[in-house]
Write an enzyme that holds these catalytic residues in place. Structure first.
Site, PDB file in Angstrom:
ATOM      1  N   HIS A 497       0.834  -1.207   0.000  1.00 38.46           N
ATOM      2  CA  HIS A 497       0.000   0.000   0.000  1.00 38.46           C
ATOM      3  C   HIS A 497       0.866   1.254   0.000  1.00 38.46           C
ATOM      4  CE1 HIS A 497      -2.358   3.178   2.075  1.00 38.46           C
ATOM      5  NE2 HIS A 497      -3.289   2.762   1.237  1.00 38.46           N
ATOM      6  N   CYS A 888      -0.775  36.413 -16.285  1.00 40.14           N
ATOM      7  CA  CYS A 888       0.382  36.488 -15.412  1.00 40.14           C
ATOM      8  C   CYS A 888       0.062  36.119 -13.973  1.00 40.14           C
ATOM      9  CB  CYS A 888       0.998  37.881 -15.476  1.00 40.14           C
ATOM     10  SG  CYS A 888      -0.122  39.170 -14.917  1.00 40.14           S
TER      11      CYS A 888
END
Ligand code: ADP
Ligand code: MG
Ligand code: MG
Length: 944
Positions: A497, A888
């Site tokens: 896992h 931006c």
């Protein structure tokens, strides 16, 4: 003994049920809908039907279709899941009949009978299968169909009582846990079934013997005790009728779609809850019949580093879940060659066939029953960024995929893993290796150790670097794993896992470091004579598997070293070369430019090394803080008269000019968008009494004056206050000084033979007139500088679109503006009416309730903010067809937002220097996907 992946019984999820109910038809048209798809000799579905059959079901069908050895079975569709939640957890009326027909097909192919009391009984696995695999989230039940009568039949048919009772015992344990909810209660230390086993072993053998030495009689007795336990805990007997068992198991799979862990996982990966899960019912094959049987998992190539080698592990005489459960330590799959050479050869053939068919690296599960190989699952393998890159480059060379596909195979949001630091080699030589585990998630991490998820999360909240240390991890640890910088386990293999989750999240991970002895109660980690306490530093290298004592300094990755530091040795590494290849492909595909947000020559240089094609945003205010500039700035703010203000600004001018010249030189002719002063002035003033006294002394003025000005500049909503172009509307001399600094620097650099391309940007414009005023100043100054310096300047003037009014009146603004740059940070704040820095208190709740699926300040809100962007583009272009358009905000480095920008037709995105590679990749992917969509549309049109 038992698989570790025990699941909490699904809590009745009222909320979610209601939500689904709204969307799904109350009683789905039961008549013509096919709810069950068979696979095996006759196969109804295929790999394209993921939405309906789930990932597992669709690929089982595909494997069966291409002639791979898949045990027969059927898939109950995700439609049934939707129906189930929409109709108070009931099923469509036709489902039972369809299942009976499908079971009959399985019986025919296997020559067995479901629930047989005579002859070989058909046993089935009931397996969940969402559209995308959700590791560890769903619960598989094996050996279903057994009861007191059929176990006798199984014994007789196989002549193997130990095997038969082992299957039955496992079945009751899994079913009892997952379906009937017989689980660890609050305060209980041991899983109840495990407790029974432990007790039994001590009672009969006086010690904790290994499972495989339990006899048939032992298993038989355990079955009896398990059933008693079920009765005691649930008040009901264990279901004997195989059909009851099957319906119960399917219900549990559907139920687990809404368990806590599944919900957490879906939230993290943005999977909508209405997708639902399918249920796969498949004939059992047995890896636990003896030494010629076994079970394993494998990747067709190494998913950690990308090497073209068969990679995985197997266990002899085991049922599949044992491999991932980390109870017995499995053997590397290559060893299968010695143990079962024939099956191994067959497996290698399957490996090749799978890669050729799916044209991608596969992650498979297989079982060998008495020498015969069966494929139980295949899916595209999860991989690290490093592996993804190598797979992609290699597969192009092998002509398995095109270069465009190769670009798409590198997840943009994982790319920064490649840029992540590694340990400094000199430091590593000096460091003490405590233990070496399996390298499960590459990269370097140093941090304080924590032994449970909760404390790891708390520590991470305090900005500590955290290593989560566990014997092995389970889905309960997910939150801690997300919070940690690195994960270290003492047990479990490369498919445990911990390894699986780490790879997916791009976490550094070392697992199965067996020399570690972890004591959860004392919160200590012991390795030989060394004892470490919670909070002590360790360092782990997920590329080699080494675990070190203490904190090791990290060093840049080869890509950074080669690109930024220009190191020749780094440039010769395969990783560097593959990265460069990928970026070359990106350049070939992309339509958008990627610029950077940079305020210094250093940042600019780095960004250009990453392939930036200019600066999309220079924030000039950052330049005012260094050294004694801040004093001049403060003097300007405190000035009472225009004259005094101009005097102070004059002091600032040379600083700014120098900064701009440095940036222009670093850009070597690439354009730079420079934003005029933006933040509220009070941000520049000192706020503590002490600092104010200091300033008073420096400027030789009364401290009261400073206090008064601070008070004057205080605002209730600074974000919406005296800032942006409003500053220069009131104090035009600020814009004048900045423009002069920009143009003088440009003139200076141009004279030296380096072209400078300033794009002067006015912030926070909502009215055309605001911009007009500023542009008049800027153009006048430009003309003055040109005249004085005798240089022709190459510049443009434009604005940021960052308030809704600016977007809505973009047609007017474009009469003056030569470019727009979308300031999506402020545009998000002003559109949503949410202050970015104040979302902490409610954003969590918003995401949990799925009001927002992502943080709108990280990934652009396409429906709301995106609409304003589109409006502004359309209106801007109507006035000025060639207007230059860019973005931006921080969003310029977010892959989903980059894709949005491409589709909206922007000419560039701009992001921080280290995000440039991510943005370039995302921009290239957007271009490739668009081209493919257009091609597909054309093809579809032709067909018509
Ligand atoms: P997960 O999604 O957690 O991987 P699976 O449905 O793949 O769950 O089942 C887990 C394991 O159970 C598999 O790895 C496999 O070994 C075993 N298993 C599943 N189906 C069968 C089957 N038909 N016969 C034998 N073992 C099976
Ligand atoms: Mg599972
Ligand atoms: Mg599986």
């Amino acid at each position: 003994m038992a698989p570790k992946k025990t699941a909490k019984r699904a809590k009745p999820a009222k909320k979610a049920t209601r939500k689904t109910a709204k969307r799904a038809p109350k009683k789905a048209a039961a008549k013509n809908v096919k709810y069950v798809y068979s696979f095996g000799k006759q196969t109804d579905g295929d790999a394209t039907m993921r939405e309906l059959l789930g990932g597992k079901g669709a690929n089982l069908a595909e494997m069966a279709k291409i002639g791979l050895p898949v045990p027969p079975g059927f898939t109950i569709t995700t439609d049934v899941c939707t129906y189930y939640y929409a109709n108070g957890r009931t099923y469509p009326t036709t489902l039972q009949k369809e299942m009976e027909e499908a079971v009959a097909k399985m019986e025919k192919q296997m020559g067995t009978k479901f629930g047989a009391t005579d002859g070989m009984p058909l046993l089935v696995a009931v397996r969940s299968g969402a559209r995308d695999s959700m590791p560890g989230m769903m619960d598989t039940i094996l050996n279903l169909g057994l009861n007191d009568a059929s176990v006798e039949a199984l014994t007789k048919a196989t002549d193997n009582p130990r095997f038969a009772w082992d299957c039955y015992r496992r079945f009751i344990q899994m079913y009892g846990d997952v379906v009937l909810g017989v689980q660890k209660a609050e305060g209980e230390d041991v899983e109840p079934f495990e407790g029974v086993i432990e007790h039994y072993k001590h009672e009969v053998y006086g010690e904790d013997i290994i499972d495989s030495s339990l006899t048939a009689e032992d298993q038989q007795e355990l079955v009896k005790r398990f059933k008693a336990l079920v009765k005691e805990r649930t008040g009901q007997g264990f279901p004997e009728d195989p059909w009851d068992q099957l319906r119960g198991a399917a219900g549990a799979v559907f139920g687990s779609w809404m368990n806590d862990r599944a919900i957490v996982y879906r939230q993290k990966y943005g999977i909508p809850s209405e997708w639902g899960t399918a249920v796969n019912v498949q004939a059992m094959v047995f890896g636990n019949t003896g030494e010629t049987s076994g079970s394993g998992v494998a990747f067709t190539r190494n998913p950690a580093n990308g090497a073209n080698e068969f990679y995985g592990e197997f266990l002899v005489n085991a049922q599949g879940e044992d491999v991932v459960a980390g109870v017995r330590t499995p053997e590397p799959v290559a060893k299968l060659k010695d143990v079962m050479p024939k099956s191994y050869a067959e497996l290698l053939k399957v490996r090749k066939k799978l890669e050729k068919h799916f044209r991608d690296v596969q992650d498979v599960e297989f079982t060998i029953q008495e020498g015969k190989l069966y494929m139980l699952q295949t899916r595209n393998g999860k991989r690290t960024a490093a592996a993804a890159l190598k797979f992609a480059v290699d597969m192009v060379k092998e002509k398995l995929i095109t270069w465009e596909t190769a670009v798409l195979r590198n997840p943009a949001d994982q790319l920064d893993q490649l840029l992540a630091p590694i340990f400094d080699t000199a430091e590593v030589k000096k460091a003490k290796v405590l233990s070496t585990g399996l390298p499960a998630g590459p990269g370097a991490a140093a941090g304080k150790i924590y032994f449970n998820a909760e404390r790891a999360v708390d520590a991470a909240k305090k900005n500590e670097k955290v290593l989560l240390v566990r014997v092995e991890t389970s889905p309960e640890d997910l939150r801690g794993m997300i919070a940690a910088d690195g994960i270290l386990t003492a047990r479990g293999g490369v498919s445990s896992h911990a390894a699986l989750v780490a790879r997916q999240m791009g976490k550094v991970c070392v697992c199965g470091a067996s020399a570690l002895q972890i004591n959860y109660d004392d919160k200590t980690l012991t390795v030989g004579k060394n004892v470490f306490h919670e909070g002590d530093f360790l360092s782990i290298d997920g590329t080699t598997g080494d675990v070190f004592a203490g904190k090791i300094e990290t060093a840049p990755s080869e890509i950074i070293d080669g690109l930024i530091n220009g190191k020749k040795t780094a440039q010769k590494t395969e990783k560097y070369e593959s990265y460069m290849q990928l970026m070359e492909w990106c350049s070939k595909a992309t339509r958008m430019d990627v610029r950077t947000n940079a305020d210094t020559p250093e940042q600019t240089k780095n960004a250009i090394a990453f392939g930036a094609s200019g600066i999309g945003l220079t924030r000039t205010e950052h330049m005012f803080f260094e050294g004694d500039r801040i004093d001049a700035m403060r003097e300007m703010i405190l000035a009472d008269t225009l004259e005094d203000r101009q005097k102070a600004l004059k002091k600032l001018l040379p600083y700014q000019r120098k900064d701009f010249a440095g940036i222009f030189r670093a850009l070597k002719g690439l354009p730079a968008t420079i934003r005029l002063l933006d933040p509220p002035l009070h941000e520049f003033l000192p706020h503590t009494k002490e600092q104010q006294m200091d300033l008073a002394r420096t400027l030789d003025i009364k401290v009261e004056k400073i206090m008064q000005r601070v008070a004057e500049l205080h605002e209730f909503n600074p974000m919406l206050g005296f800032r942006g172009c409003r500053l220069a509307i009131c104090y035009p001399e600020i814009a004048e000084m900045q423009a002069r600094a920009i143009f003088e620097a440009a003139a200076q650099v141009t004279k030296k033979g380096i072209p400078a391309k300033p794009e002067v940007m006015v912030p926070l414009v909502g009215f055309k007139k605001e911009l007009d005023e500023q542009v008049a100043i800027i153009k006048r100054v430009a003309a003055e500088v040109e005249e004085k310096k005798g240089v022709k300047l190459d510049y443009t003037v434009g604005t940021m679109i960052e308030v809704p009014r600016g977007a809505l009146t973009a047609d007017q603004i474009a009469e003056t503006a030569e470019f727009f740059s979308f300031g999506t940070n402020d545009l998000t704040q002003t559109t949503l009416g949410m202050s970015r820095d104040d979302t902490g208190s409610f954003l969590g709740a918003y995401q949990e309730k799925e009001i927002l699926t992502a943080n709108p300040f990280a990934s652009i809100d396409q429906t709301g903010v995106g609409q304003l962007v589109k409006i502004a583009i359309e209106k801007g272009r109507a006035t000025r067809p060639n207007i230059k358009l860019g973005i931006c905000g921080e969003h310029g480095g977010d892959p989903a937002s980059v894709k949005f920008c491409h589709n909206a037709g922007l000419s560039y995105v701009s992001c921080s220097p280290f995000r440039v590679p991510v943005a370039r990749l995302a921009a290239a992917q957007a271009a490739i996907l668009e081209k493919r969509a257009a091609k597909a549309a054309k093809k579809a049109a032709k067909k018509k």
